[in-house]
Write an enzyme that holds these catalytic residues in place. Sequence first.
Site, PDB file in Angstrom:
ATOM      1  N   GLU A 249      20.326  33.752  11.862  1.00 38.16           N
ATOM      2  CA  GLU A 249      19.169  33.639  10.972  1.00 38.16           C
ATOM      3  C   GLU A 249      19.289  32.370  10.154  1.00 38.16           C
ATOM      4  O   GLU A 249      20.401  31.904   9.899  1.00 38.16           O
ATOM      5  CB  GLU A 249      19.151  34.812   9.976  1.00 38.16           C
ATOM      6  N   LYS A 251      19.810  30.347   7.014  1.00 38.15           N
ATOM      7  CA  LYS A 251      20.493  30.659   5.761  1.00 38.15           C
ATOM      8  C   LYS A 251      19.773  29.916   4.649  1.00 38.15           C
ATOM      9  O   LYS A 251      19.931  28.710   4.476  1.00 38.15           O
ATOM     10  CB  LYS A 251      21.959  30.245   5.836  1.00 38.15           C
ATOM     11  N   ARG A 256      19.459  35.320  -4.181  1.00 43.26           N
ATOM     12  CA  ARG A 256      19.390  36.576  -3.444  1.00 43.26           C
ATOM     13  C   ARG A 256      18.749  37.638  -4.329  1.00 43.26           C
ATOM     14  O   ARG A 256      19.122  37.795  -5.490  1.00 43.26           O
ATOM     15  CB  ARG A 256      20.809  37.016  -3.068  1.00 43.26           C
ATOM     16  N   ARG A 271      22.169  39.358  -7.146  1.00 47.82           N
ATOM     17  CA  ARG A 271      23.391  39.660  -6.419  1.00 47.82           C
ATOM     18  C   ARG A 271      24.424  40.289  -7.346  1.00 47.82           C
ATOM     19  O   ARG A 271      25.287  41.027  -6.924  1.00 47.82           O
ATOM     20  CB  ARG A 271      23.895  38.325  -5.864  1.00 47.82           C
ATOM     21  N   GLU A 301      15.967  36.310   0.199  1.00 49.28           N
ATOM     22  CA  GLU A 301      16.314  35.172  -0.636  1.00 49.28           C
ATOM     23  C   GLU A 301      15.023  34.588  -1.196  1.00 49.28           C
ATOM     24  O   GLU A 301      14.072  34.346  -0.441  1.00 49.28           O
ATOM     25  CB  GLU A 301      17.050  34.156   0.260  1.00 49.28           C
ATOM     26  N   PHE A 342      15.436  39.500   4.683  1.00 48.73           N
ATOM     27  CA  PHE A 342      16.360  39.618   5.797  1.00 48.73           C
ATOM     28  C   PHE A 342      16.947  41.008   6.005  1.00 48.73           C
ATOM     29  O   PHE A 342      17.662  41.239   6.972  1.00 48.73           O
ATOM     30  CB  PHE A 342      17.472  38.560   5.738  1.00 48.73           C
ATOM     31  N   ARG A 419      32.847  42.284   2.111  1.00 52.68           N
ATOM     32  CA  ARG A 419      32.751  41.022   2.814  1.00 52.68           C
ATOM     33  C   ARG A 419      33.476  41.199   4.133  1.00 52.68           C
ATOM     34  O   ARG A 419      34.612  41.644   4.164  1.00 52.68           O
ATOM     35  CB  ARG A 419      33.434  39.933   1.989  1.00 52.68           C
TER      36      ARG A 419
HETATM   37  P1  ATP Z   1      28.643  34.960  -1.113  1.00 52.50           P
HETATM   38  O1  ATP Z   1      27.321  35.564  -1.459  1.00 52.50           O
HETATM   39  O2  ATP Z   1      29.026  35.155   0.319  1.00 52.50           O
HETATM   40  O3  ATP Z   1      29.756  35.234  -2.072  1.00 52.50           O
HETATM   41  P2  ATP Z   1      27.560  32.474  -2.031  1.00 52.50           P
HETATM   42  O4  ATP Z   1      26.740  33.149  -3.061  1.00 52.50           O
HETATM   43  O5  ATP Z   1      28.372  31.287  -2.433  1.00 52.50           O
HETATM   44  O6  ATP Z   1      28.531  33.429  -1.221  1.00 52.50           O
HETATM   45  P3  ATP Z   1      26.901  31.497   0.429  1.00 52.50           P
HETATM   46  O7  ATP Z   1      28.332  31.389   0.731  1.00 52.50           O
HETATM   47  O8  ATP Z   1      26.173  30.214   0.449  1.00 52.50           O
HETATM   48  O9  ATP Z   1      26.578  32.106  -0.929  1.00 52.50           O
HETATM   49  O10 ATP Z   1      26.227  32.547   1.466  1.00 52.50           O
HETATM   50  C1  ATP Z   1      25.882  33.875   1.292  1.00 52.50           C
HETATM   51  C2  ATP Z   1      24.498  34.036   0.689  1.00 52.50           C
HETATM   52  O11 ATP Z   1      23.496  33.471   1.530  1.00 52.50           O
HETATM   53  C3  ATP Z   1      23.994  35.460   0.559  1.00 52.50           C
HETATM   54  O12 ATP Z   1      24.558  36.123  -0.533  1.00 52.50           O
HETATM   55  C4  ATP Z   1      22.482  35.272   0.451  1.00 52.50           C
HETATM   56  O13 ATP Z   1      22.162  35.069  -0.914  1.00 52.50           O
HETATM   57  C5  ATP Z   1      22.218  33.985   1.169  1.00 52.50           C
HETATM   58  N1  ATP Z   1      21.378  34.086   2.372  1.00 52.50           N
HETATM   59  C6  ATP Z   1      20.457  33.176   2.736  1.00 52.50           C
HETATM   60  N2  ATP Z   1      19.865  33.500   3.882  1.00 52.50           N
HETATM   61  C7  ATP Z   1      20.391  34.664   4.293  1.00 52.50           C
HETATM   62  C8  ATP Z   1      20.191  35.507   5.427  1.00 52.50           C
HETATM   63  N3  ATP Z   1      19.311  35.209   6.372  1.00 52.50           N
HETATM   64  N4  ATP Z   1      20.941  36.632   5.515  1.00 52.50           N
HETATM   65  C9  ATP Z   1      21.845  36.944   4.563  1.00 52.50           C
HETATM   66  N5  ATP Z   1      22.080  36.193   3.471  1.00 52.50           N
HETATM   67  C10 ATP Z   1      21.370  35.057   3.327  1.00 52.50           C
END
Ligand code: ATP
Length: 586
Positions: A249, A251, A256, A271, A301, A342, A419
């Site tokens: 998908e 990103k 979130r 989140r 998102e 998503f 995770r």
């Molecule tokens: P994490 O949430 O894994 O601790 P983070 O907040 O630093 O890490 P990233 O590492 O950039 O974020 O990636 C995860 C985040 O990506 C998810 O928490 C969500 O907010 C976002 N995201 C964007 N697109 C999607 C998608 N298609 N499916 C799931 N998450 C997505």
Amino acid sequence: MLFRDLADVYERLDATTSRLEMADILASFFKGAEPLDLRRSIYLTQGQLYPDYYPQKLGMADKLLIKTLASVTGTKEQTVQEAQLKEGDLGSVASHLYETKRQTTLFSEPLTLSRVYTALEKVSTSEGGGSQDSKMKQLADILHDASAVEAKYICRMVTGKMRLGVASMTVIDALSIAFATKEERDVIERAFNVTSDLGMVGETLSRGGLEGVRSLHVQVGNPIRAMLAERMSSPAEILERMGGGCAFEYKYDGVRVQAHIEANGVKLFSRRLEELTGQFPDVVAAIKASFTAKSAIVEGECVPIDINTGEFLPFQEVSHRRGRKHGLSEAVEEYPVRFCLFDLLFLDGKDMTDETILKRRAALSSSFRTTDQLKLSEMRVLDNEDAVQSFFMEAIRDGCEGLMAKSIGPDSVYRAGSRGFLWIKYKKEYRSELNDTVDLVVVGAFAGRGKRKGFYGALLMATYNEAEDRFETVSKLGSGFDDAELAEMLKTLEQHRIADRHHQVSSNMQADYWFEPAVVLEVLGAEITVSPIHTAAFGTVKKDGGLAIRFPRFTGKVRTDKGPREATTSTELLNMYRQQLKKIEE
Ligand code: ATP
């Protein structure tokens, strides 16, 4: 229950840094507590009155507490203030004042937990004209009957600075020691992950045992702890890990959001489970207009879009809405967002978290009408590297950060709060091993010199070690701040200042200032190396060294959406280090 019993538990928790010992202390206390007292003590231990997602927070201003303490102990306000400057923590100040100044009065009644809790509730909810007097009155009423130890913890609670360092996972350990077997711990953790309310889980456990907890389910209105992704650095690795093929998908780079939808309204959570409903009135309206389901919980998102070009804008644009009360409608107009959906976790009375992802997605897509503001995430099921690479390039072209790979196997359920490799993120920064961002926690600072005199010269940054519930240093961060950010940082960090190194911070460096781990900054690192000074993942790569991030730069993004325990972990850093090495060897 007498409040004294809980205060004694806090004294013992304060005296240890061992997670196992903390769990044992809490477990024996939990066993003897009435269900409602148990619930309340869980919240209070974590410095709260309610679960995380309630908007009401404890956080009385120091000034007001100083005034109250002065009046209850018959001390001059200035004396209390000076003691605070010296000791930093008003809890310790109160305890000393009580020991030296206060005589027990004839009319004091022993405090019960219920009386303290009720008073704190009133303090946290009183608002508007006369609220300061009423807060002080409520607080003085319980402080009047408190002992030195009780006063210490009441003061820490009311200012929102309990700082016992008891993580939710430690409370879960304690609950399973008290009420279940080691094997049954998962049932308790799952209940927490789907309800986000540890107090309620504790109360249910003590009233109805494990059976009661098994019957706790996903509910509209109770945010579900987010499922998180692992990371990998190439399509080949991802496809191999996913057994040859999986869903990919876009990103999206936004905020979130978990939306809880019912006939009588929509609630949005972040989140970190904070309520965001007020910040996204446009998203609420869009959901109301296009959801056909009677009730649902969906995740997606929120990404800022340029209304002229229809293109996504950088994440920062949506952060203009954070914490904004005035001018929100201008921000909504200036920076409109699109909610890219998503996942679907609940639909018309049915918990969907145990369904496979493709089933959840099919149900999601038929539960609303697509509009400009509400769209399903771009997804493709792929099984070869070239196709993934070209989808990745499309994602980057469309302003996304990269791809999310999602397992589509029979076990592809929604794992709340965990995770794992069911979801794997693949971001653009990974294409260069010297150009990746990490989210680090500020644990200390060094005094500034020259132009930075009076500010912090550099911050001591740490990763989070989940297994030991500790923060381990990785670098000194000094670049990337402009003057305004520097001044702002000074203000933000001041609220978390403590006299000494926090007991959950592992550091071989002696900083000039120490902070409780709270503020998370996004940092762009150039390189990960082994260092004898830093403590991250210590002893894993080299017997007498930890990992360090070289040439770190603040990207300008304060991760207000992340708590310190959601920062990059030491294990993640170790994996990144190993992945880099692999590339250099290739
Ligand atoms: P994490 O949430 O894994 O601790 P983070 O907040 O630093 O890490 P990233 O590492 O950039 O974020 O990636 C995860 C985040 O990506 C998810 O928490 C969500 O907010 C976002 N995201 C964007 N697109 C999607 C998608 N298609 N499916 C799931 N998450 C997505």
